[in-house]
Write an enzyme that holds these catalytic residues in place. Sequence first.
Site, PDB file in Angstrom:
ATOM      1  N   TYR A   1      -2.825 -13.222   3.001  1.00  0.00           N
ATOM      2  CA  TYR A   1      -2.383 -12.926   1.851  1.00  0.00           C
ATOM      3  C   TYR A   1      -1.131 -13.508   1.277  1.00  0.00           C
ATOM      4  O   TYR A   1      -1.335 -14.398   0.559  1.00  0.00           O
ATOM      5  CB  TYR A   1      -2.038 -11.357   1.770  1.00  0.00           C
ATOM      6  CG  TYR A   1      -2.966 -10.383   1.895  1.00  0.00           C
ATOM      7  CD1 TYR A   1      -4.039 -10.143   0.906  1.00  0.00           C
ATOM      8  CD2 TYR A   1      -3.382  -9.711   3.188  1.00  0.00           C
ATOM      9  CE1 TYR A   1      -5.351  -9.244   1.435  1.00  0.00           C
ATOM     10  CE2 TYR A   1      -4.360  -8.979   3.411  1.00  0.00           C
ATOM     11  CZ  TYR A   1      -5.406  -8.780   2.492  1.00  0.00           C
ATOM     12  OH  TYR A   1      -6.306  -7.841   2.666  1.00  0.00           O
TER      13      TYR A   1
ATOM     14  N   LYS B   1       0.901  -1.266  -0.049  1.00  0.00           N
ATOM     15  CA  LYS B   1       0.061   0.044  -0.029  1.00  0.00           C
ATOM     16  C   LYS B   1       0.917   1.481   0.023  1.00  0.00           C
ATOM     17  O   LYS B   1       0.345   2.257  -0.559  1.00  0.00           O
ATOM     18  CB  LYS B   1      -0.924   0.106   1.166  1.00  0.00           C
ATOM     19  CG  LYS B   1      -1.902  -1.196   1.397  1.00  0.00           C
ATOM     20  CD  LYS B   1      -2.659  -1.568  -0.020  1.00  0.00           C
ATOM     21  CE  LYS B   1      -3.327  -2.783   0.082  1.00  0.00           C
ATOM     22  NZ  LYS B   1      -2.765  -4.147   0.548  1.00  0.00           N
TER      23      LYS B   1
ATOM     24  N   TYR C   1     -11.945 -14.961   2.613  1.00  0.00           N
ATOM     25  CA  TYR C   1     -10.891 -14.019   3.049  1.00  0.00           C
ATOM     26  C   TYR C   1     -10.777 -14.159   4.407  1.00  0.00           C
ATOM     27  O   TYR C   1     -11.538 -14.201   5.179  1.00  0.00           O
ATOM     28  CB  TYR C   1     -11.759 -12.546   2.683  1.00  0.00           C
ATOM     29  CG  TYR C   1     -10.820 -11.440   2.988  1.00  0.00           C
ATOM     30  CD1 TYR C   1      -9.845 -10.971   2.644  1.00  0.00           C
ATOM     31  CD2 TYR C   1     -10.924 -11.027   4.612  1.00  0.00           C
ATOM     32  CE1 TYR C   1      -8.988 -10.253   2.699  1.00  0.00           C
ATOM     33  CE2 TYR C   1     -10.000 -10.000   4.957  1.00  0.00           C
ATOM     34  CZ  TYR C   1      -9.073  -9.492   4.083  1.00  0.00           C
ATOM     35  OH  TYR C   1      -8.002  -8.810   4.431  1.00  0.00           O
TER      36      TYR C   1
HETATM   37  C1  LIG Z   1      -3.317  -5.553   0.150  1.00  0.00           C
HETATM   38  C2  LIG Z   1      -2.679  -6.599   0.172  1.00  0.00           C
HETATM   39  C3  LIG Z   1      -2.252  -7.635  -1.072  1.00  0.00           C
HETATM   40  C4  LIG Z   1      -3.094  -7.519  -2.199  1.00  0.00           C
HETATM   41  O1  LIG Z   1      -3.004  -6.254  -2.961  1.00  0.00           O
HETATM   42  P1  LIG Z   1      -4.166  -5.669  -3.617  1.00  0.00           P
HETATM   43  O2  LIG Z   1      -3.517  -4.526  -4.473  1.00  0.00           O
HETATM   44  O3  LIG Z   1      -5.128  -5.300  -2.788  1.00  0.00           O
HETATM   45  O4  LIG Z   1      -4.660  -6.633  -4.640  1.00  0.00           O
HETATM   46  C5  LIG Z   1      -1.470  -8.508  -0.844  1.00  0.00           C
HETATM   47  N1  LIG Z   1      -0.706  -8.976   0.277  1.00  0.00           N
HETATM   48  C6  LIG Z   1      -0.832  -7.878   1.123  1.00  0.00           C
HETATM   49  C7  LIG Z   1       0.033  -8.247   2.467  1.00  0.00           C
HETATM   50  C8  LIG Z   1      -1.511  -6.915   1.227  1.00  0.00           C
HETATM   51  O5  LIG Z   1      -1.728  -6.080   2.320  1.00  0.00           O
END
Ligand SMILES: *Cc1c(COP(=O)(O)O)cnc(C)c1O
Length: 354
Positions: free
Chosen positions: A303, A61, A277
């Site tokens: 993730y 981010k 999720y």
């Molecule tokens: C937000 C996030 C993702 C996914 O990325 P997007 O751009 O939202 O698809 C993957 N890994 C982590 C650790 C994240 O914080």
Amino acid sequence: MTTARLHPSEIYERLSAFPKAELAQLPTPIHPLANFGRDIGASGIWIKRDDLTGLEGGGNKTRKLEYLVGDALQQGADMLVTAGAIQSNHTRQTAAAAARHGLRCGLLHLGWTEDAGPTYRTTGNILLSSLMGAELFVDNEVRPIEDQSPLITLVEQLKSRGNKPYLIPNGASLHPLGGLGYVGCAAEIVMQCRERGMRFDHVVHCTGSSSTQAGLLAGFAAMGETIEVIGIADDDETDIKTDRVYKLANGTLAAMKLDCEVSMDTVKIFAFDETRYGKSDSKTYDVIRQFARAEGLVVDPVYEGKAARGLVELVSRGRIAPNSNVLLMHLGGSPAVHAYAASFDPVDMIPLTQ
Ligand SMILES: *Cc1c(COP(=O)(O)O)cnc(C)c1O
């Protein structure tokens, strides 16, 4: 795919037309994952350390927020407002970005995900956001992810309180500037390859709100690079994601006034962990442990553990050849591990015998 053939430096030039708030420490390193690669039977596995983008806890981010916060500052906002799950990395990085630029921060946490254990609402990302001075809000209603109405309600309340909030959508994705950060990352990857005289056949990463995948695809298309980008889904909404990546990628190219496009058949999303999720199955937990022991790096169950699991599956099913060059993106997220402590095997300590 229609492609342009821009040099990475021309990509950076295009990006410099947008206001940008300095947040990230770039370039992030790339290095081989020789041990993990050997364990899974693949000889060319590398990692891109976007867990080291700077700001508390790092992660993907940070790159996106440089453009959104740049826009917020230009518009005279005094507060960043966004939403995410209780253990969202995005909300924590937004809190950090706001602190760095002297802005207030309001975070709406969506309480619909099942708590992963007794510390889910008090440790990990949410604790870090609180320490960095964000105002924490929670909405415990169950709603579809696309439903932005609680966030809009919060923004209205903050305005009537006298704040000038800037609204950042979930994951900093569904925004005209959301894809720019990962266009820059695509240019960075191509530069790093050229310096080393190598190329990657595939980039593998976790895909959620989708602007990471969209930005990478847009950037590679603009440079005429045919590296395959493979998104590993963080949930079970693969069709929704595919459409979102496609639209975000082409919207990003249009915002940059680039005369090329990303075609639907280059948007590749796989889901290997059948759970929802915020949930992982036991195979993914096994890969998290295997990865940590092989490389001294921790990936989270929301993730990055799914990305690593996906890579294992792609290699074992022959979808990725054992000798191809693969760049696994580490997009951050390790603070969430603490909040998921109850989902791991208990920590075992051996009493010292004298
Ligand atoms: C937000 C996030 C993702 C996914 O990325 P997007 O751009 O939202 O698809 C993957 N890994 C982590 C650790 C994240 O914080």
